[in-house]
Design a protein around this motif. Sequence first.
Motif, PDB file in Angstrom:
ATOM      1  N   ILE A 146       0.713  -1.174   0.101  1.00  0.00           N
ATOM      2  CA  ILE A 146       0.098   0.023  -0.100  1.00  0.00           C
ATOM      3  C   ILE A 146       0.877   1.263  -0.204  1.00  0.00           C
ATOM      4  N   ALA A 147       1.883   1.215   0.760  1.00  0.00           N
ATOM      5  CA  ALA A 147       2.990   2.499   0.658  1.00  0.00           C
ATOM      6  C   ALA A 147       3.301   2.575  -0.461  1.00  0.00           C
ATOM      7  N   VAL A 148       3.865   1.703  -0.844  1.00  0.00           N
ATOM      8  CA  VAL A 148       4.874   1.792  -2.086  1.00  0.00           C
ATOM      9  C   VAL A 148       4.105   2.205  -3.308  1.00  0.00           C
ATOM     10  N   ALA A 149       2.918   1.510  -3.477  1.00  0.00           N
ATOM     11  CA  ALA A 149       2.097   1.881  -4.682  1.00  0.00           C
ATOM     12  C   ALA A 149       1.368   3.150  -4.310  1.00  0.00           C
ATOM     13  N   GLY A 150       1.027   3.722  -3.160  1.00  0.00           N
ATOM     14  CA  GLY A 150       0.467   4.987  -2.883  1.00  0.00           C
ATOM     15  C   GLY A 150       1.542   5.999  -3.140  1.00  0.00           C
ATOM     16  N   LEU A 151       2.847   5.953  -3.016  1.00  0.00           N
ATOM     17  CA  LEU A 151       4.004   6.971  -3.278  1.00  0.00           C
ATOM     18  C   LEU A 151       3.997   7.029  -4.513  1.00  0.00           C
ATOM     19  N   GLY A 152       4.071   5.828  -5.154  1.00  0.00           N
ATOM     20  CA  GLY A 152       4.375   5.793  -6.712  1.00  0.00           C
ATOM     21  C   GLY A 152       3.138   6.482  -7.156  1.00  0.00           C
ATOM     22  N   THR A 153       2.050   6.202  -7.240  1.00  0.00           N
ATOM     23  CA  THR A 153       0.826   6.851  -7.791  1.00  0.00           C
ATOM     24  C   THR A 153       0.692   8.393  -7.489  1.00  0.00           C
ATOM     25  N   TRP A 154       1.055   8.897  -6.276  1.00  0.00           N
ATOM     26  CA  TRP A 154       0.998  10.000  -6.169  1.00  0.00           C
ATOM     27  C   TRP A 154       2.163  10.842  -6.890  1.00  0.00           C
ATOM     28  N   LEU A 155       3.315  10.069  -7.177  1.00  0.00           N
ATOM     29  CA  LEU A 155       4.424  10.912  -7.942  1.00  0.00           C
ATOM     30  C   LEU A 155       3.935  10.887  -9.451  1.00  0.00           C
ATOM     31  N   VAL A 156       3.417   9.889  -9.743  1.00  0.00           N
ATOM     32  CA  VAL A 156       2.982   9.878 -11.354  1.00  0.00           C
ATOM     33  C   VAL A 156       2.003  10.856 -11.527  1.00  0.00           C
ATOM     34  N   ALA A 157       1.044  10.868 -10.347  1.00  0.00           N
ATOM     35  CA  ALA A 157      -0.159  11.817 -10.600  1.00  0.00           C
ATOM     36  C   ALA A 157       0.399  13.399 -10.762  1.00  0.00           C
ATOM     37  N   ARG A 158       1.332  13.627  -9.799  1.00  0.00           N
ATOM     38  CA  ARG A 158       2.007  14.832  -9.746  1.00  0.00           C
ATOM     39  C   ARG A 158       2.819  15.163 -11.014  1.00  0.00           C
ATOM     40  N   LEU A 159       3.491  14.132 -11.683  1.00  0.00           N
ATOM     41  CA  LEU A 159       4.306  14.503 -12.889  1.00  0.00           C
ATOM     42  C   LEU A 159       3.606  14.495 -14.158  1.00  0.00           C
ATOM     43  N   THR A 160       2.191  13.968 -14.190  1.00  0.00           N
ATOM     44  CA  THR A 160       1.170  13.957 -15.206  1.00  0.00           C
ATOM     45  C   THR A 160       0.314  14.971 -15.117  1.00  0.00           C
ATOM     46  N   ARG A 161       0.180  15.888 -13.827  1.00  0.00           N
ATOM     47  CA  ARG A 161      -0.781  17.005 -13.788  1.00  0.00           C
ATOM     48  C   ARG A 161      -0.867  18.082 -15.082  1.00  0.00           C
ATOM     49  N   GLY A 162      -2.038  18.061 -15.416  1.00  0.00           N
ATOM     50  CA  GLY A 162      -2.114  19.031 -16.710  1.00  0.00           C
ATOM     51  C   GLY A 162      -1.980  18.221 -17.892  1.00  0.00           C
TER      52      GLY A 162
END
Length: 425
Positions: A146-162
């Motif tokens: 959960i922790a690894v996937a949550g962090l990875g998803t958050w980073l991907v969401a930040r990088l692809t924002r917009g």
Amino acid sequence: MTETLLLALVVVTALAFDFTNGFHDTGNAMATSIATRALKPRTAVALSAVLNLVGAFLSLAVAATIAKGIVDAGVITLPVVLAGLVGGIVWNLITWLFGIPSSSSHALVGGMVGAVLAAVGTSGVLWEGVIAKVLVPALIAPVVAIAVAGLGTWLVARLTRGVPQDVTNRGFRWGQIGSASLVSLAHGTNDAQKSMGIILLALIAGGAVPADSGVPFWVILSCALAMAVGTYLGGWRVIRTLGKGLVEIDTRQGMAAETSSAAVILLSSHFGFSLSTTHVATGSVLGSGVGMPGAKVRWSVAGRMFVAWMVTLPAAGLVGALCHWLESAIGGTAGTLAVFALLVISSAAIWVASRRKPVDHTNVNEAWDEEKGASLEAVAATTGEAGGERVAPVPAVATASSVGPAVSAVGTVSTPAPSNQKVGA
């Protein structure tokens, strides 16, 4: 001659468990790719089957854990091994029927421990190995995932924002295929070895190989093939729950979840932990929902799954113990054959029950209706499609009581309803 017959029966049953492990755990690798339509359902399970086959040849550390780290090989007999396998198979089939992504690994360990307890008592169980190699990883692995996937998803969401969604879908679709393939390969390195370990136990108990023997090549090959065939058939009920029931995911979340699962599973295989790939994959899917801003996690579905996880070890253990008591009560080869016959009958009954409301590649991606919360059998009262054919309505059946509330309301499906009705899942 009798000993040879019993050994052959145990080997066949172990391969049957490997087969159920394959179709029960296909969703661990491919559920998110199917849900996001990165892969067509049939293509996904075929790819997963091939990679499971390859992965089975890459490591034997987990096989050694199962064969020599959970129960005392010196007290194991062929009837005990058979009883333990029946416990694992029956629980796998029950949870598959209700679409519960429970642990095949824990079902197998529970069945073996229950059979050994019934046969010789607590002295036959290596409790230190059970705690260190099974229970501790079971608690830690989902949290880490959960922790690894949550962090990875958050980073991907930040990088692809917009970035437009159609652009991210195209780019991450290929990444998701690659990460899902890696999970399938990792699954082969971990789960196929569990049946290898059980067959090695049986060979040692039957005197076919010495106590310090390694896993013979024919055992590795047969277990790899059994798991691959099971994987190809696709555990569509479990795939549906993992892909649609926990989180509505996009390709970014899918890639993050699968990459996290592969990393945790491969690390556990390296250290010889008998890890539940189901726990890891489920934790990764939940993490992808936690880490994605605005995503909705269906914690009610997750809660039912967690409860099922808690009862897997004791439930499979109880079946294993009952089977050994039946063997002892009847006695001799007749008792072992009676337990095998019971396995065949119960498996057939569960399969017949599953036909009341089939879930397959044609309806695995239908919309999930959390509010309905009915079992697969209860939802059979609605009309559905299976394999392109219409299924006539059948009366609702209250089957939840047979396995408890933990598995009573997960993975339901229905087909398109009239426009003034809600579509169920």
